[in-house]
Design an enzyme around this catalytic site. Sequence first.
Site, PDB file in Angstrom:
ATOM      1  CG  ASP A   1      -1.265  19.031  48.388  1.00 48.25           C
ATOM      2  OD1 ASP A   1      -2.285  19.005  49.101  1.00 48.25           O
ATOM      3  OD2 ASP A   1      -0.107  19.080  48.835  1.00 48.25           O
TER       4      ASP A   1
ATOM      5  CG  HIS B   1      -8.910  23.170  50.886  1.00 47.66           C
ATOM      6  ND1 HIS B   1      -9.375  23.601  52.108  1.00 47.66           N
ATOM      7  CD2 HIS B   1      -7.597  22.917  51.049  1.00 47.66           C
ATOM      8  CE1 HIS B   1      -8.375  23.631  52.969  1.00 47.66           C
ATOM      9  NE2 HIS B   1      -7.283  23.213  52.359  1.00 47.66           N
TER      10      HIS B   1
ATOM     11  CG  HIS C   1      -3.888  16.106  55.245  1.00 50.19           C
ATOM     12  ND1 HIS C   1      -3.813  17.432  54.925  1.00 50.19           N
ATOM     13  CD2 HIS C   1      -3.526  16.021  56.546  1.00 50.19           C
ATOM     14  CE1 HIS C   1      -3.405  18.114  55.987  1.00 50.19           C
ATOM     15  NE2 HIS C   1      -3.224  17.289  56.990  1.00 50.19           N
TER      16      HIS C   1
END
Length: 431
Positions: free
Chosen positions: A367, A309, A268
Amino acid sequence: MTDTNKTASLTVPGIAEPIELAMHSGTLGPDVIDVSKLVGKGLFTYDPGFVSTAACDSDLTYIDGDNGVLLHGGYPIEQLAEHSNYLELCYLLLNGELPTKQQAEEFETTITNHTMVHEQLAQFFRGFRRDAHPMAIMCGVVGALSAFYHDSLDIDEEHHRSVTAHRLIAKMPTLAAMSYKYSQGQPFMYPRNDLGYAANFLYMMFGTPCENYEPNPIIAKAMDRIFLLHADHEQNASTSTVRLAGSTGANPFACVAAGIAALWGPSHGGANEAVLNMLAEIGDESRIDEYVAKAKDKDDPFRLMGFGHRVYKNYDPRAKVMQQTCHEVLSELGVEDSPTLKMAQRLEQIALEDPYFVERKLYPNVDFYSGIILKAIGIPEELFTVIFATGRTPGWIAQWNEMISGSYKIGRPRQLYRGPAKRDYTPMAKR
Ligand code: SDX
Protein backbone atom coordinates in the site's frame (compact mmCIF):
# COMPACT_ATOMS: atom_id res chain seq x y z
CA MET A 1 -1.68 -31.66 2.05
CA THR A 2 0.74 -34.47 2.86
CA ASP A 3 -0.09 -36.61 5.84
CA THR A 4 3.17 -37.11 7.67
CA ASN A 5 3.81 -39.89 10.15
CA LYS A 6 4.93 -37.12 12.47
CA THR A 7 2.83 -36.38 15.53
CA ALA A 8 3.10 -33.68 18.17
CA SER A 9 2.77 -34.74 21.77
CA LEU A 10 1.03 -32.30 24.09
CA THR A 11 1.40 -32.66 27.82
CA VAL A 12 -1.42 -30.93 29.70
CA PRO A 13 -1.61 -30.56 33.51
CA GLY A 14 -4.53 -32.60 34.82
CA ILE A 15 -4.57 -34.95 31.83
CA ALA A 16 -2.70 -38.14 32.61
CA GLU A 17 -1.63 -39.14 29.11
CA PRO A 18 0.11 -36.81 26.61
CA ILE A 19 -2.24 -35.87 23.76
CA GLU A 20 -0.90 -37.09 20.39
CA LEU A 21 -1.75 -34.64 17.61
CA ALA A 22 -1.40 -35.43 13.90
CA MET A 23 0.85 -33.20 11.80
CA HIS A 24 0.52 -32.31 8.12
CA SER A 25 3.05 -30.92 5.64
CA GLY A 26 2.34 -28.67 2.66
CA THR A 27 4.35 -28.31 -0.54
CA LEU A 28 6.09 -25.30 0.98
CA GLY A 29 5.97 -23.55 4.35
CA PRO A 30 5.63 -24.67 7.97
CA ASP A 31 4.13 -28.00 9.01
CA VAL A 32 0.78 -27.72 10.78
CA ILE A 33 -0.41 -29.41 13.95
CA ASP A 34 -4.02 -30.62 13.72
CA VAL A 35 -5.61 -29.49 17.00
CA SER A 36 -9.22 -30.28 16.05
CA LYS A 37 -9.40 -33.15 18.55
CA LEU A 38 -8.57 -30.89 21.54
CA VAL A 39 -12.23 -29.93 22.03
CA GLY A 40 -12.84 -33.60 22.84
CA LYS A 41 -10.29 -33.26 25.62
CA GLY A 42 -12.08 -30.17 27.01
CA LEU A 43 -9.46 -27.78 25.59
CA PHE A 44 -9.38 -24.94 23.02
CA THR A 45 -6.33 -23.40 21.37
CA TYR A 46 -5.95 -19.65 21.94
CA ASP A 47 -4.62 -17.45 19.10
CA PRO A 48 -6.23 -13.96 18.91
CA GLY A 49 -5.61 -12.51 15.44
CA PHE A 50 -4.81 -16.01 14.16
CA VAL A 51 -1.08 -15.26 14.20
CA SER A 52 -0.12 -18.96 14.38
CA THR A 53 -3.27 -20.49 12.91
CA ALA A 54 -3.71 -22.14 9.51
CA ALA A 55 -7.46 -21.88 8.91
CA CYS A 56 -7.53 -24.01 5.76
CA ASP A 57 -5.36 -25.67 3.15
CA SER A 58 -5.04 -24.04 -0.26
CA ASP A 59 -3.24 -24.49 -3.59
CA LEU A 60 -3.56 -20.90 -4.77
CA THR A 61 -0.97 -18.59 -3.21
CA TYR A 62 2.12 -19.05 -1.07
CA ILE A 63 3.83 -16.37 1.01
CA ASP A 64 7.22 -16.70 2.72
CA GLY A 65 7.26 -13.57 4.90
CA ASP A 66 10.83 -13.99 6.13
CA ASN A 67 12.22 -14.13 2.62
CA GLY A 68 9.81 -11.76 0.87
CA VAL A 69 8.40 -14.47 -1.41
CA LEU A 70 4.94 -14.40 -3.04
CA LEU A 71 3.94 -17.19 -5.45
CA HIS A 72 0.68 -17.60 -7.35
CA GLY A 73 0.33 -21.18 -8.60
CA GLY A 74 4.06 -21.47 -7.93
CA TYR A 75 4.98 -18.49 -10.12
CA PRO A 76 6.89 -15.62 -8.39
CA ILE A 77 5.02 -12.31 -8.35
CA GLU A 78 8.07 -10.58 -9.86
CA GLN A 79 7.92 -12.82 -12.95
CA LEU A 80 4.15 -12.48 -13.26
CA ALA A 81 4.44 -8.68 -13.00
CA GLU A 82 7.11 -8.63 -15.73
CA HIS A 83 5.76 -11.22 -18.17
CA SER A 84 2.06 -11.80 -17.42
CA ASN A 85 -1.04 -9.61 -17.18
CA TYR A 86 -4.01 -9.30 -14.87
CA LEU A 87 -6.50 -11.46 -16.79
CA GLU A 88 -3.89 -14.19 -17.25
CA LEU A 89 -3.36 -14.21 -13.47
CA CYS A 90 -7.15 -14.32 -12.96
CA TYR A 91 -7.22 -17.41 -15.19
CA LEU A 92 -4.33 -18.97 -13.23
CA LEU A 93 -6.08 -18.38 -9.89
CA LEU A 94 -9.35 -19.85 -11.18
CA ASN A 95 -7.87 -22.82 -13.03
CA GLY A 96 -4.51 -23.59 -11.40
CA GLU A 97 -2.51 -23.31 -14.63
CA LEU A 98 -1.49 -20.50 -16.99
CA PRO A 99 -3.74 -20.42 -20.07
CA THR A 100 -2.73 -21.45 -23.57
CA LYS A 101 -3.05 -18.72 -26.18
CA GLN A 102 -6.51 -19.95 -27.16
CA GLN A 103 -7.63 -20.29 -23.52
CA ALA A 104 -6.38 -16.76 -22.79
CA GLU A 105 -8.28 -15.33 -25.78
CA GLU A 106 -11.49 -17.19 -24.85
CA PHE A 107 -11.19 -16.06 -21.20
CA GLU A 108 -10.67 -12.44 -22.21
CA THR A 109 -13.71 -12.61 -24.52
CA THR A 110 -15.80 -14.11 -21.71
CA ILE A 111 -14.79 -11.38 -19.26
CA THR A 112 -15.30 -8.65 -21.86
CA ASN A 113 -18.81 -9.91 -22.57
CA HIS A 114 -19.75 -9.65 -18.87
CA THR A 115 -18.53 -6.08 -18.22
CA MET A 116 -21.95 -4.40 -18.49
CA VAL A 117 -24.21 -4.30 -15.42
CA HIS A 118 -28.02 -4.56 -15.38
CA GLU A 119 -29.52 -1.16 -16.24
CA GLN A 120 -31.59 -1.22 -13.06
CA LEU A 121 -28.41 -1.47 -10.98
CA ALA A 122 -27.65 2.13 -11.95
CA GLN A 123 -30.68 3.14 -9.88
CA PHE A 124 -28.97 1.82 -6.71
CA PHE A 125 -26.36 4.58 -6.96
CA ARG A 126 -29.03 7.29 -6.88
CA GLY A 127 -29.94 6.27 -3.34
CA PHE A 128 -26.50 7.38 -2.09
CA ARG A 129 -25.48 10.97 -1.33
CA ARG A 130 -23.02 12.29 -3.95
CA ASP A 131 -20.36 12.48 -1.24
CA ALA A 132 -20.87 8.89 -0.07
CA HIS A 133 -17.55 7.05 0.30
CA PRO A 134 -17.19 4.79 -2.78
CA MET A 135 -16.44 1.81 -0.54
CA ALA A 136 -19.85 2.25 1.10
CA ILE A 137 -21.37 2.19 -2.38
CA MET A 138 -19.36 -0.88 -3.40
CA CYS A 139 -20.42 -2.82 -0.28
CA GLY A 140 -24.02 -2.10 -1.28
CA VAL A 141 -24.03 -2.65 -5.02
CA VAL A 142 -21.80 -5.76 -5.03
CA GLY A 143 -24.04 -7.42 -2.45
CA ALA A 144 -27.03 -6.30 -4.53
CA LEU A 145 -25.70 -8.13 -7.60
CA SER A 146 -27.15 -11.32 -6.06
CA ALA A 147 -30.60 -9.82 -6.64
CA PHE A 148 -30.00 -9.93 -10.41
CA TYR A 149 -28.60 -13.43 -10.91
CA HIS A 150 -31.11 -15.90 -9.48
CA ASP A 151 -30.23 -18.09 -12.49
CA SER A 152 -26.77 -18.87 -11.13
CA LEU A 153 -26.77 -18.94 -7.33
CA ASP A 154 -26.63 -22.68 -6.76
CA ILE A 155 -23.18 -22.85 -5.18
CA ASP A 156 -23.07 -26.63 -5.64
CA GLU A 157 -23.26 -26.19 -9.43
CA GLU A 158 -19.75 -25.79 -10.93
CA HIS A 159 -21.13 -23.81 -13.89
CA HIS A 160 -22.91 -21.38 -11.55
CA ARG A 161 -19.68 -20.85 -9.58
CA SER A 162 -17.75 -20.29 -12.81
CA VAL A 163 -20.17 -17.77 -14.33
CA THR A 164 -20.34 -15.93 -11.02
CA ALA A 165 -16.54 -15.67 -10.91
CA HIS A 166 -16.51 -14.27 -14.45
CA ARG A 167 -19.33 -11.81 -13.66
CA LEU A 168 -17.57 -10.48 -10.56
CA ILE A 169 -14.17 -10.08 -12.25
CA ALA A 170 -15.82 -8.41 -15.25
CA LYS A 171 -18.18 -6.08 -13.39
CA MET A 172 -16.01 -4.77 -10.57
CA PRO A 173 -14.22 -2.18 -12.78
CA THR A 174 -17.58 -1.07 -14.19
CA LEU A 175 -19.06 -0.63 -10.70
CA ALA A 176 -15.86 1.06 -9.45
CA ALA A 177 -15.95 3.57 -12.30
CA MET A 178 -19.68 4.13 -11.74
CA SER A 179 -19.04 4.94 -8.06
CA TYR A 180 -16.49 7.56 -9.19
CA LYS A 181 -18.71 9.03 -11.93
CA TYR A 182 -21.61 9.27 -9.47
CA SER A 183 -19.45 11.26 -7.03
CA GLN A 184 -18.52 13.63 -9.88
CA GLY A 185 -22.10 14.09 -11.07
CA GLN A 186 -21.00 12.83 -14.48
CA PRO A 187 -22.87 10.26 -16.63
CA PHE A 188 -21.88 6.61 -16.31
CA MET A 189 -19.74 5.41 -19.22
CA TYR A 190 -20.60 2.05 -20.77
CA PRO A 191 -17.69 -0.38 -21.12
CA ARG A 192 -16.04 -0.68 -24.53
CA ASN A 193 -15.40 -4.18 -25.86
CA ASP A 194 -12.53 -2.98 -28.04
CA LEU A 195 -10.41 -2.04 -25.00
CA GLY A 196 -8.35 -4.27 -22.70
CA TYR A 197 -9.41 -4.72 -19.08
CA ALA A 198 -7.36 -1.91 -17.50
CA ALA A 199 -7.74 0.48 -20.44
CA ASN A 200 -11.51 -0.08 -20.30
CA PHE A 201 -11.48 0.83 -16.61
CA LEU A 202 -9.61 4.07 -17.34
CA TYR A 203 -12.05 4.82 -20.17
CA MET A 204 -15.07 4.32 -17.87
CA MET A 205 -13.35 6.47 -15.24
CA PHE A 206 -12.15 9.43 -17.30
CA GLY A 207 -14.08 9.27 -20.57
CA THR A 208 -17.17 11.44 -21.15
CA PRO A 209 -19.89 11.33 -23.83
CA CYS A 210 -18.72 14.76 -25.01
CA GLU A 211 -15.42 13.79 -26.60
CA ASN A 212 -13.28 10.85 -27.64
CA TYR A 213 -11.01 9.51 -24.87
CA GLU A 214 -8.24 7.03 -25.55
CA PRO A 215 -6.41 5.78 -22.42
CA ASN A 216 -2.63 6.26 -22.33
CA PRO A 217 -1.21 2.75 -22.99
CA ILE A 218 1.61 3.21 -20.47
CA ILE A 219 -0.87 4.25 -17.78
CA ALA A 220 -3.14 1.34 -18.76
CA LYS A 221 -0.21 -1.07 -18.41
CA ALA A 222 0.56 0.39 -14.97
CA MET A 223 -3.11 0.03 -13.98
CA ASP A 224 -3.07 -3.60 -15.15
CA ARG A 225 0.02 -4.22 -13.06
CA ILE A 226 -1.60 -2.61 -10.00
CA PHE A 227 -4.59 -4.94 -10.39
CA LEU A 228 -2.19 -7.87 -10.82
CA LEU A 229 -0.22 -7.05 -7.66
CA HIS A 230 -3.42 -7.04 -5.61
CA ALA A 231 -4.99 -10.20 -7.08
CA ASP A 232 -4.60 -12.61 -4.17
CA HIS A 233 -2.66 -12.85 -0.93
CA GLU A 234 -3.31 -16.10 0.95
CA GLN A 235 -5.60 -15.89 4.01
CA ASN A 236 -5.55 -12.13 4.71
CA ALA A 237 -8.35 -10.54 6.71
CA SER A 238 -10.71 -9.86 3.78
CA THR A 239 -10.13 -13.26 2.15
CA SER A 240 -10.72 -14.98 5.49
CA THR A 241 -13.95 -12.97 5.75
CA VAL A 242 -15.04 -14.21 2.31
CA ARG A 243 -14.25 -17.79 3.34
CA LEU A 244 -16.06 -17.50 6.67
CA ALA A 245 -19.15 -16.00 5.03
CA GLY A 246 -18.95 -18.65 2.29
CA SER A 247 -18.73 -21.46 4.85
CA THR A 248 -22.36 -20.74 5.83
CA GLY A 249 -23.50 -21.33 2.23
CA ALA A 250 -24.13 -17.61 1.61
CA ASN A 251 -24.17 -16.60 -2.06
CA PRO A 252 -20.80 -15.50 -3.52
CA PHE A 253 -21.90 -11.90 -4.19
CA ALA A 254 -22.77 -11.49 -0.51
CA CYS A 255 -19.46 -13.12 0.47
CA VAL A 256 -17.44 -10.75 -1.74
CA ALA A 257 -19.43 -7.80 -0.34
CA ALA A 258 -18.35 -8.97 3.13
CA GLY A 259 -14.76 -9.10 1.89
CA ILE A 260 -15.08 -5.52 0.58
CA ALA A 261 -16.29 -4.39 3.99
CA ALA A 262 -13.33 -6.06 5.74
CA LEU A 263 -10.85 -4.63 3.22
CA TRP A 264 -12.07 -1.06 3.97
CA GLY A 265 -10.25 -0.88 7.31
CA PRO A 266 -7.08 1.29 7.43
CA SER A 267 -5.08 -1.64 8.83
CA HIS A 268 -5.85 -3.60 5.67
CA GLY A 269 -6.88 -2.35 2.24
CA GLY A 270 -7.75 1.12 3.53
CA ALA A 271 -4.03 1.70 4.11
CA ASN A 272 -3.39 2.98 0.57
CA GLU A 273 -5.84 5.84 1.13
CA ALA A 274 -4.42 6.33 4.64
CA VAL A 275 -0.86 6.62 3.23
CA LEU A 276 -1.81 9.62 1.08
CA ASN A 277 -3.77 11.18 3.95
CA MET A 278 -0.72 10.64 6.19
CA LEU A 279 1.65 12.26 3.68
CA ALA A 280 -0.77 15.19 3.34
CA GLU A 281 -0.92 15.53 7.15
CA ILE A 282 2.88 15.50 7.42
CA GLY A 283 2.88 18.23 4.80
CA ASP A 284 6.59 18.44 4.01
CA GLU A 285 9.92 16.79 4.73
CA SER A 286 10.70 19.12 7.63
CA ARG A 287 7.99 17.42 9.72
CA ILE A 288 8.90 13.80 8.92
CA ASP A 289 11.03 13.35 12.05
CA GLU A 290 8.12 14.58 14.21
CA TYR A 291 5.79 11.98 12.71
CA VAL A 292 8.34 9.17 12.87
CA ALA A 293 8.62 9.94 16.61
CA LYS A 294 4.81 9.74 16.89
CA ALA A 295 4.83 6.35 15.13
CA LYS A 296 7.36 5.06 17.67
CA ASP A 297 5.51 6.49 20.67
CA LYS A 298 3.53 3.72 22.38
CA ASP A 299 1.17 6.31 23.83
CA ASP A 300 0.42 7.73 20.39
CA PRO A 301 -2.04 5.75 18.22
CA PHE A 302 -0.36 7.12 15.07
CA ARG A 303 1.27 4.46 12.89
CA LEU A 304 3.23 4.87 9.67
CA MET A 305 0.63 3.78 7.15
CA GLY A 306 2.02 1.60 4.39
CA PHE A 307 4.61 0.08 6.72
CA GLY A 308 4.59 -3.30 8.45
CA HIS A 309 2.85 -6.52 7.68
CA ARG A 310 1.56 -9.51 9.63
CA VAL A 311 3.44 -11.94 7.39
CA TYR A 312 6.21 -10.05 5.57
CA LYS A 313 9.10 -9.56 7.98
CA ASN A 314 11.18 -8.66 4.97
CA TYR A 315 10.40 -6.35 2.06
CA ASP A 316 6.93 -6.95 0.55
CA PRO A 317 7.87 -8.14 -2.97
CA ARG A 318 4.85 -6.30 -4.35
CA ALA A 319 6.12 -3.01 -2.91
CA LYS A 320 9.33 -3.30 -4.95
CA VAL A 321 7.39 -3.78 -8.19
CA MET A 322 4.99 -1.00 -7.17
CA GLN A 323 7.93 1.36 -6.53
CA GLN A 324 9.29 0.63 -10.02
CA THR A 325 5.82 1.20 -11.52
CA CYS A 326 5.61 4.46 -9.58
CA HIS A 327 8.74 5.78 -11.27
CA GLU A 328 7.48 4.66 -14.70
CA VAL A 329 4.13 6.44 -14.27
CA LEU A 330 5.54 9.64 -12.76
CA SER A 331 8.14 9.77 -15.53
CA GLU A 332 5.46 9.25 -18.23
CA LEU A 333 3.36 12.00 -16.64
CA GLY A 334 6.38 14.29 -16.21
CA VAL A 335 5.86 14.61 -12.44
CA GLU A 336 8.93 12.68 -11.36
CA ASP A 337 9.91 15.33 -8.83
CA SER A 338 6.54 15.12 -7.08
CA PRO A 339 6.96 16.37 -3.48
CA THR A 340 4.73 13.51 -2.33
CA LEU A 341 7.07 10.94 -3.87
CA LYS A 342 10.11 12.67 -2.40
CA MET A 343 8.49 12.62 1.05
CA ALA A 344 7.58 8.94 0.67
CA GLN A 345 11.13 8.07 -0.35
CA ARG A 346 12.53 10.03 2.61
CA LEU A 347 10.12 8.25 4.96
CA GLU A 348 11.12 4.86 3.54
CA GLN A 349 14.82 5.65 3.94
CA ILE A 350 14.33 6.64 7.60
CA ALA A 351 12.21 3.57 8.33
CA LEU A 352 14.82 1.28 6.76
CA GLU A 353 17.54 2.78 9.00
CA ASP A 354 15.72 3.56 12.27
CA PRO A 355 16.27 0.80 14.90
CA TYR A 356 12.58 0.91 15.96
CA PHE A 357 11.47 -0.16 12.47
CA VAL A 358 14.45 -2.39 11.79
CA GLU A 359 14.00 -4.34 15.06
CA ARG A 360 10.28 -4.82 14.33
CA LYS A 361 10.98 -5.63 10.66
CA LEU A 362 8.61 -2.92 9.46
CA TYR A 363 9.14 -2.53 5.72
CA PRO A 364 7.01 -0.73 3.12
CA ASN A 365 4.10 -2.91 2.05
CA VAL A 366 1.98 -3.06 -1.10
CA ASP A 367 0.00 0.00 0.00
CA PHE A 368 2.94 2.36 0.41
CA TYR A 369 3.54 3.29 -3.21
CA SER A 370 0.25 2.33 -4.84
CA GLY A 371 -1.52 5.47 -3.65
CA ILE A 372 1.16 7.74 -5.12
CA ILE A 373 0.68 6.09 -8.52
CA LEU A 374 -3.11 6.24 -8.34
CA LYS A 375 -3.06 9.92 -7.33
CA ALA A 376 -0.69 10.71 -10.21
CA ILE A 377 -3.09 8.97 -12.61
CA GLY A 378 -5.85 11.27 -11.34
CA ILE A 379 -7.73 8.78 -9.17
CA PRO A 380 -8.99 10.42 -5.94
CA GLU A 381 -7.82 8.98 -2.59
CA GLU A 382 -11.28 7.77 -1.59
CA LEU A 383 -11.27 5.45 -4.61
CA PHE A 384 -7.92 3.80 -3.77
CA THR A 385 -9.40 0.97 -1.72
CA VAL A 386 -12.02 0.41 -4.42
CA ILE A 387 -9.10 -0.20 -6.79
CA PHE A 388 -7.66 -2.65 -4.25
CA ALA A 389 -11.04 -4.42 -4.00
CA THR A 390 -11.26 -4.62 -7.80
CA GLY A 391 -7.79 -6.12 -8.03
CA ARG A 392 -8.47 -8.57 -5.17
CA THR A 393 -11.74 -9.92 -6.60
CA PRO A 394 -10.19 -12.91 -8.43
CA GLY A 395 -8.41 -13.90 -5.23
CA TRP A 396 -11.56 -13.68 -3.17
CA ILE A 397 -13.66 -15.65 -5.63
CA ALA A 398 -10.93 -18.23 -6.34
CA GLN A 399 -10.45 -18.86 -2.61
CA TRP A 400 -14.24 -19.08 -2.16
CA ASN A 401 -14.52 -21.48 -5.09
CA GLU A 402 -11.64 -23.63 -3.78
CA MET A 403 -13.45 -23.99 -0.46
CA ILE A 404 -16.96 -24.60 -1.88
CA SER A 405 -15.76 -27.09 -4.51
CA GLY A 406 -13.99 -29.11 -1.81
CA SER A 407 -15.03 -30.34 1.62
CA TYR A 408 -15.57 -27.63 4.23
CA LYS A 409 -17.29 -27.02 7.54
CA ILE A 410 -19.04 -23.89 8.73
CA GLY A 411 -16.47 -21.65 10.41
CA ARG A 412 -17.29 -21.31 14.10
CA PRO A 413 -14.35 -20.28 16.36
CA ARG A 414 -14.66 -20.57 20.16
CA GLN A 415 -13.43 -18.21 22.90
CA LEU A 416 -11.76 -17.84 26.28
CA TYR A 417 -14.72 -16.69 28.40
CA ARG A 418 -13.82 -14.03 30.98
CA GLY A 419 -17.35 -12.91 31.89
CA PRO A 420 -19.28 -13.45 35.18
CA ALA A 421 -19.86 -17.01 36.43
CA LYS A 422 -23.49 -18.17 36.58
CA ARG A 423 -25.61 -16.04 38.93
CA ASP A 424 -29.34 -15.59 39.68
CA TYR A 425 -31.37 -12.69 38.28
CA THR A 426 -31.26 -9.60 40.54
CA PRO A 427 -34.71 -8.07 41.05
CA MET A 428 -34.90 -4.31 40.45
CA ALA A 429 -35.51 -3.64 44.16
CA LYS A 430 -32.19 -5.24 44.99
CA ARG A 431 -30.00 -3.44 42.43
C1 SDX B 1 -2.47 -5.12 3.69
O1 SDX B 1 -2.57 -9.73 5.45
C2 SDX B 1 -2.33 -9.34 4.24
O2 SDX B 1 -1.81 -10.09 3.42
C3 SDX B 1 -2.74 -7.90 3.94
C4 SDX B 1 -2.35 -7.37 2.58
C5 SDX B 1 -3.06 -8.10 1.46
O3 SDX B 1 -2.54 -8.07 0.33
O4 SDX B 1 -4.21 -8.59 1.69
O5 SDX B 1 -0.93 -7.49 2.40
C6 SDX B 1 -2.72 -5.88 2.45
O6 SDX B 1 -3.36 -5.01 4.50
C7 SDX B 1 -1.10 -4.57 3.95
C8 SDX B 1 -0.99 -3.86 5.34
C9 SDX B 1 -1.56 -2.46 5.18
N1 SDX B 1 -1.67 -1.79 6.52
C10 SDX B 1 -0.89 -0.77 6.84
O7 SDX B 1 0.04 -0.34 6.15
C11 SDX B 1 -1.26 -0.13 8.17
C12 SDX B 1 0.01 0.09 9.01
N2 SDX B 1 0.51 -1.21 9.43
C13 SDX B 1 0.15 -1.70 10.76
O8 SDX B 1 -1.12 -1.33 11.17
C14 SDX B 1 0.57 -3.15 10.98
O9 SDX B 1 1.86 -3.27 10.55
C15 SDX B 1 -0.25 -4.28 10.39
C16 SDX B 1 -1.69 -4.20 10.76
C17 SDX B 1 -0.14 -4.28 8.90
C18 SDX B 1 0.31 -5.60 10.93
O10 SDX B 1 0.08 -5.60 12.31
P1 SDX B 1 0.52 -6.85 13.21
O11 SDX B 1 1.07 -7.95 12.41
O12 SDX B 1 -0.61 -7.17 14.12
O13 SDX B 1 1.75 -6.26 13.97
P2 SDX B 1 1.67 -5.62 15.37
O14 SDX B 1 0.57 -4.63 15.45
O15 SDX B 1 1.74 -6.70 16.38
O16 SDX B 1 3.05 -4.77 15.38
C19 SDX B 1 4.25 -5.33 15.88
C20 SDX B 1 5.00 -4.12 16.44
C21 SDX B 1 4.19 -3.33 17.47
O17 SDX B 1 5.12 -2.69 18.33
P3 SDX B 1 5.46 -3.42 19.77
O18 SDX B 1 4.14 -3.54 20.50
O19 SDX B 1 6.08 -4.76 19.46
O20 SDX B 1 6.43 -2.47 20.47
O21 SDX B 1 5.28 -3.19 15.37
C22 SDX B 1 4.61 -1.96 15.62
C23 SDX B 1 3.52 -2.25 16.64
O22 SDX B 1 3.24 -1.09 17.40
N3 SDX B 1 4.07 -1.52 14.33
C24 SDX B 1 4.14 -0.27 13.87
C25 SDX B 1 3.56 -0.33 12.58
N4 SDX B 1 3.16 -1.58 12.32
C26 SDX B 1 3.47 -2.32 13.41
N5 SDX B 1 4.61 0.88 14.40
C27 SDX B 1 4.51 1.99 13.63
N6 SDX B 1 3.98 2.02 12.38
C28 SDX B 1 3.51 0.88 11.83
N7 SDX B 1 2.98 0.90 10.61
